[in-house]
Design a protein around this motif. Structure first.
Motif, PDB file in Angstrom:
ATOM      1  N   MET A 168       0.870  -1.224  -0.077  1.00 32.29           N
ATOM      2  CA  MET A 168       0.076   0.062   0.183  1.00 32.29           C
ATOM      3  C   MET A 168       0.747   1.354   0.200  1.00 32.29           C
ATOM      4  O   MET A 168       0.319   2.225  -0.412  1.00 32.29           O
ATOM      5  CB  MET A 168      -0.985  -0.097   1.391  1.00 32.29           C
ATOM      6  CG  MET A 168      -1.799  -0.972   1.233  1.00 32.29           C
ATOM      7  SD  MET A 168      -2.882  -1.077   2.755  1.00 32.29           S
ATOM      8  CE  MET A 168      -3.847   0.218   2.601  1.00 32.29           C
ATOM      9  N   GLY A 169       2.201   1.240   0.852  1.00 30.75           N
ATOM     10  CA  GLY A 169       2.968   2.281   0.806  1.00 30.75           C
ATOM     11  C   GLY A 169       3.423   2.705  -0.537  1.00 30.75           C
ATOM     12  O   GLY A 169       3.952   3.904  -0.914  1.00 30.75           O
ATOM     13  N   ASP A 193      -7.231   0.329   0.894  1.00 26.34           N
ATOM     14  CA  ASP A 193      -7.575   1.285   2.203  1.00 26.34           C
ATOM     15  C   ASP A 193      -9.236   1.369   2.597  1.00 26.34           C
ATOM     16  O   ASP A 193      -8.997   1.420   3.989  1.00 26.34           O
ATOM     17  CB  ASP A 193      -7.282   2.774   1.410  1.00 26.34           C
ATOM     18  CG  ASP A 193      -7.392   3.818   2.680  1.00 26.34           C
ATOM     19  OD1 ASP A 193      -6.380   3.989   3.436  1.00 26.34           O
ATOM     20  OD2 ASP A 193      -8.233   4.748   2.688  1.00 26.34           O
ATOM     21  N   LYS A 247       5.070   5.982   3.044  1.00 27.85           N
ATOM     22  CA  LYS A 247       4.594   7.121   2.328  1.00 27.85           C
ATOM     23  C   LYS A 247       5.319   8.097   2.707  1.00 27.85           C
ATOM     24  O   LYS A 247       5.593   9.047   1.859  1.00 27.85           O
ATOM     25  CB  LYS A 247       3.267   7.140   2.366  1.00 27.85           C
ATOM     26  CG  LYS A 247       2.508   5.860   1.613  1.00 27.85           C
ATOM     27  CD  LYS A 247       0.904   6.211   2.007  1.00 27.85           C
ATOM     28  CE  LYS A 247       0.233   7.430   1.045  1.00 27.85           C
ATOM     29  NZ  LYS A 247      -1.125   7.331   1.390  1.00 27.85           N
ATOM     30  N   ASN A 267      -3.032   0.899  -2.549  1.00 26.59           N
ATOM     31  CA  ASN A 267      -3.549   1.657  -1.593  1.00 26.59           C
ATOM     32  C   ASN A 267      -4.928   2.149  -1.736  1.00 26.59           C
ATOM     33  O   ASN A 267      -5.712   2.230  -0.722  1.00 26.59           O
ATOM     34  CB  ASN A 267      -2.720   3.009  -1.318  1.00 26.59           C
ATOM     35  CG  ASN A 267      -2.895   3.764   0.034  1.00 26.59           C
ATOM     36  OD1 ASN A 267      -3.145   3.111   0.992  1.00 26.59           O
ATOM     37  ND2 ASN A 267      -3.282   5.012  -0.308  1.00 26.59           N
ATOM     38  N   ARG A 283       2.408   1.287   6.108  1.00 27.39           N
ATOM     39  CA  ARG A 283       2.152   2.007   4.806  1.00 27.39           C
ATOM     40  C   ARG A 283       2.271   3.731   5.122  1.00 27.39           C
ATOM     41  O   ARG A 283       2.889   4.106   4.227  1.00 27.39           O
ATOM     42  CB  ARG A 283       0.613   2.136   4.591  1.00 27.39           C
ATOM     43  CG  ARG A 283      -0.084   2.812   3.322  1.00 27.39           C
ATOM     44  CD  ARG A 283      -1.486   2.949   3.511  1.00 27.39           C
ATOM     45  NE  ARG A 283      -1.761   3.827   4.653  1.00 27.39           N
ATOM     46  CZ  ARG A 283      -3.055   4.439   4.850  1.00 27.39           C
ATOM     47  NH1 ARG A 283      -3.892   3.898   4.109  1.00 27.39           N
ATOM     48  NH2 ARG A 283      -2.963   5.340   6.042  1.00 27.39           N
TER      49      ARG A 283
END
Length: 251
Positions: free
Chosen positions: A84-85, A95, A145, A91, A141
């Motif tokens: 996801m990151g 999410d 990010k 993501n 995540r």
């Protein structure tokens, strides 16, 4: 020299708090004056009468369940969190799933997990994993990010490949938040383990404490609580040791 002095001061503060808690305990014992709250001396005497095999067996089972649950949560949470990151698409897809399932109180899922997986080891380990999993996913995540894009650009300019970027940038960034998340979540995971060990088992600190309570053996019950607390304290120290070993760049 400075680090040694800091460690010594930290140990002294821990000892002072430990002694202060026992003073409060002894005062409460004098005020209550009832068998349900034995004195610290009685509890430590009861702890001394426990067989070494019983202590090793019960503590060993609890530690095995904790380590297995934490390891599963780390493997799954790290993979999903990194995905996801590093990928805006994944993501966007995952999410909503994470945010809709994260607020569900995991302890409320205990009957469901036991219905599907039985009363054995699997359900106990899964409950610990569920407690940690979503927090690890979100933390990893967000940690990945938050890594500046120019950090990867620097490595690209010196010819670093994807594996080197992961090892030198992504993993340290994720590991920092993982250790912080585990430190925060560990207390909750141990509490959930206590509830799971009440059912379908004959070993573990939760079983030991509840067995002593049902037999009205209050000194042994409190001895079990102290041992369980010691397990949690040792696990916290282990996380701090990992932080000290792998997060040297933060110092």
């Amino acid at each position: 020299m400075v680090n040694k002095r800091r460690r010594l001061n930290y140990i002294l503060r821990l000892l002072l708090v430990f002694l202060g808690m026992h003073v409060v305990w002894y005062v409460a014992y004098l005020l209550v004056h009832h068998p349900m709250l034995p004195s610290p001396l009685e509890v430590y005497q009861a702890m001394g009468h426990l067989g070494g095999r019983d202590i090793v067996l019960n503590v060993g089972y609890s530690l095995m369940r904790i380590f297995a649950g934490v390891l599963l949560a780390l493997i799954v949470g790290l993979l999903i969190g990194l995905l996801m990151g590093r990928s805006a698409l994944w993501n966007k897809l995952l999410d909503p799933v994470v945010y809709l399932t994260y607020p569900v109180p995991k302890i409320a899922l205990l009957p469901v997990v036991m219905l599907f997986f039985g009363l054995g080891e699997t359900s106990k380990i899964l409950m610990i994993m569920l407690i940690l999993l979503f927090q690890i996913i979100i933390s990893v995540r967000d940690g990945v990010k938050a890594i500046p894009a120019n950090t990867y650009d620097v490595l690209t300019s010196i010819g670093a490949g994807p594996g080197q970027k992961f090892w030198h940038v992504t993993l340290p960034g994720a590991l920092s938040v993982i250790l912080s998340t585990i430190r925060i979540s560990l207390g909750t995971a141990i509490s959930v383990l206590f509830f799971t060990e009440i059912y379908g088992t004959e070993h573990g600190m939760g079983f030991f404490i509840m067995d002593a309570w049902l037999r009205l053996d209050y000194p042994q019950m409190y001895a079990g609580i102290l041992l369980f607390s010691l397990v949690g304290f040792v696990l916290f120290l282990l996380v701090d040791l990992l932080d000290y070993r792998f997060m040297k760049w933060r110092r």
